[in-house]
Design an enzyme around this catalytic site. Structure first.
Site, short mmCIF file in Angstrom:
data_model
loop_
_atom_site.label_atom_id
_atom_site.label_comp_id
_atom_site.label_asym_id
_atom_site.label_seq_id
_atom_site.Cartn_x
_atom_site.Cartn_y
_atom_site.Cartn_z
CB CYS A 11 39.04 34.72 44.99
SG CYS A 11 40.75 35.16 45.33
CG ASN A 14 43.45 38.36 48.82
OD1 ASN A 14 43.95 38.98 49.75
ND2 ASN A 14 43.02 38.97 47.75
CB CYS A 16 44.55 33.62 41.32
SG CYS A 16 45.94 32.48 41.58
NE ARG A 17 39.34 32.50 41.74
CZ ARG A 17 38.53 31.65 42.33
NH1 ARG A 17 37.39 31.33 41.73
NH2 ARG A 17 38.83 31.13 43.50
CB SER A 18 39.97 38.62 45.17
OG SER A 18 40.92 38.03 46.01
CG ASP A 129 40.81 28.26 41.61
OD1 ASP A 129 41.86 28.81 41.23
OD2 ASP A 129 40.70 27.64 42.68
#
Ligand code: 4NP
Length: 165
Positions: A11, A14, A16-18, A129
């Site tokens: 993401c 690196n 939050c999402r990934s 995001d």
């Protein structure tokens, strides 16, 4: 035939999402008894948060869903990841675009868009995001990632059987 399949989630930050994808997929892989067969990591296209743990809000929501992000530290995606990983999976189209710039075109067949390539909800092909939004955004991230992780694991399992036997 490789002895292990390697998967990298990507993401922007690196944090939050990934990391959420790494934590969710790691748990599903462990529950399937495949920890030794699938190597999992995550990275960011930016260096904004290098060395930092996952965002507190991501960690908290992930924990509520049963996923542990505590060991993860942000790192930046590097060109060498193109050779090292079998699958490099973007959370959104901007991430994918940045990955295409950084990683040699020789490896572009490894680059995926997580929800478009694995998600079951046809209405959305990006993990939004959540960084500047409220807590519901973080819950949404976990749900989207759980769904696509199930499909990713289902796709890899037959390949792993081929690796193991
Ligand atoms: P991520 O979220 O890409 O899911 O880790 C973000 C984290 C940090 C920033 C943006 C998105 N930021 O601008 O610092």
């Amino acid at each position: 035939m490789p002895s292990q399949i390697s998967v990298l989630f990507v993401c922007l930050g690196n944090i939050c999402r990934s990391p959420t994808a790494e934590g969710v997929f790691r748990k599903k892989v462990a529950d399937a008894g495949l920890t030794e067969q699938i190597f999992i990591d995550s990275a960011g296209t930016s260096a904004y948060h290098v060395g930092e743990p996952a965002d507190q809000r991501s960690s908290q929501v992930a924990k509520e869903f049963g996923y542990d992000l505590s060991a993860i530290r942000s790192r930046k995606l590097v060109a060498e990841d193109g050779e090292k990983f079998d699958l490099i999976i973007a959370m959104d189209k901007a991430n994918l675009n940045d990955m295409e710039s950084l990683i040699s075109s020789a490896y572009h067949d490894k680059l995926k868009l997580f929800l478009a390539d694995y998600g079951s909800d046809n209405s959305t092909d990006e993990v939004p995001d959540p960084y500047y939004g409220g807590s519901q955004g973080f819950v949404n991230v976990v749900r989207l990632i759980e769904d696509a992780s199930d499909a990713l694991l289902a796709e890899l399992e037959p390949q792993i059987s081929a690796v193991k036997y």
